[in-house]
Design a protein around this motif. Structure first.
Motif, mmCIF file in Angstrom:
data_model
loop_
_atom_site.group_PDB
_atom_site.id
_atom_site.type_symbol
_atom_site.label_atom_id
_atom_site.label_comp_id
_atom_site.label_asym_id
_atom_site.label_seq_id
_atom_site.Cartn_x
_atom_site.Cartn_y
_atom_site.Cartn_z
ATOM 1 N N LEU A 115 0.823 -1.211 0.000
ATOM 2 C CA LEU A 115 0.000 0.000 0.000
ATOM 3 C C LEU A 115 0.857 1.262 0.000
ATOM 4 N N ARG A 116 1.972 1.204 0.710
ATOM 5 C CA ARG A 116 2.882 2.351 0.696
ATOM 6 C C ARG A 116 3.458 2.557 -0.706
ATOM 7 N N GLY A 117 3.813 1.462 -1.351
ATOM 8 C CA GLY A 117 4.337 1.543 -2.710
ATOM 9 C C GLY A 117 3.326 2.103 -3.689
ATOM 10 N N ILE A 118 2.075 1.706 -3.543
ATOM 11 C CA ILE A 118 1.022 2.243 -4.408
ATOM 12 C C ILE A 118 0.859 3.742 -4.168
ATOM 13 N N GLY A 119 0.914 4.151 -2.905
ATOM 14 C CA GLY A 119 0.827 5.576 -2.586
ATOM 15 C C GLY A 119 1.970 6.367 -3.194
ATOM 16 N N ILE A 120 3.178 5.822 -3.150
ATOM 17 C CA ILE A 120 4.340 6.498 -3.745
ATOM 18 C C ILE A 120 4.171 6.606 -5.248
ATOM 19 N N MET A 146 3.984 9.643 -10.063
ATOM 20 C CA MET A 146 3.658 9.497 -11.482
ATOM 21 C C MET A 146 2.230 9.971 -11.726
ATOM 22 N N ASN A 147 2.095 11.139 -12.288
ATOM 23 C CA ASN A 147 0.780 11.727 -12.517
ATOM 24 C C ASN A 147 0.028 11.066 -13.668
ATOM 25 N N ASP A 148 0.752 10.515 -14.628
ATOM 26 C CA ASP A 148 0.106 9.948 -15.812
ATOM 27 C C ASP A 148 -0.140 8.429 -15.684
ATOM 28 N N LEU A 149 -0.133 7.930 -14.479
ATOM 29 C CA LEU A 149 -0.320 6.499 -14.240
ATOM 30 C C LEU A 149 -1.792 6.119 -14.446
ATOM 31 N N ASP A 150 -2.019 5.021 -15.125
ATOM 32 C CA ASP A 150 -3.364 4.540 -15.415
ATOM 33 C C ASP A 150 -4.065 4.122 -14.113
ATOM 34 N N PRO A 151 -5.235 4.685 -13.818
ATOM 35 C CA PRO A 151 -5.957 4.307 -12.594
ATOM 36 C C PRO A 151 -6.329 2.816 -12.557
ATOM 37 N N ALA A 152 -6.563 2.220 -13.716
ATOM 38 C CA ALA A 152 -6.898 0.790 -13.759
ATOM 39 C C ALA A 152 -5.704 -0.048 -13.281
ATOM 40 N N PHE A 153 -4.484 0.415 -13.619
ATOM 41 C CA PHE A 153 -3.289 -0.298 -13.161
ATOM 42 C C PHE A 153 -3.159 -0.224 -11.647
ATOM 43 N N LEU A 154 -3.410 0.960 -11.098
ATOM 44 C CA LEU A 154 -3.351 1.120 -9.633
ATOM 45 C C LEU A 154 -4.394 0.250 -8.931
#
Length: 113
Positions: free
Chosen positions: A41-46, A51-59
């Motif tokens: 969860l910490r890694g996902i938060g980082i 990375m602003n352009d990260l795909d929300p589906a990937f997260l």
């Protein structure tokens, strides 16, 4: 007579070994999955912050994968616990006997007490 005592000792020894194995499994589950969930969860938060352009589906996929490990391992741990403690659970056997007695009394009257 002595052979019977030895057999009982071996059975008890095997039972203790199985219970000890379950508690080792439980300890590993708690330690490893606590680390996986916290760090995941910490890694996902980082990743979200950096990375602003990260795909929300990937997260979302990543989040569910972090949670899937404890859930699936927990199911395996549950089966391990049932295998170790299942047949010897006294309260289950007592509940079954009480239910049988209750249903027999309903069907045939109180003579089954």
């Amino acid at each position: 007579m002595e052979n019977t005592g030895l057999t009982a000792y071996k059975k008890a020894q095997e039972r203790v070994r199985r219970i000890k194995g379950f508690y080792k499994h439980l300890t590993a589950y708690l330690i490893v999955n606590t680390i996986i969930v916290i760090e995941g969860l910490r890694g996902i938060g980082i990743l979200e912050m950096k990375m602003n352009d990260l795909d929300p589906a990937f997260l979302e996929w990543l989040f569910w994968n972090v949670l899937a490990v404890p859930v699936l391992w927990g199911i395996g741990l549950l089966f391990h616990g049932l295998r170790v403690f299942g047949p010897q659970m006294k309260f289950v056997k007592e509940w079954e006997e009480n239910q049988i007695r209750r249903w027999m009394e309903k069907e045939e009257g109180p003579r089954w007490q």
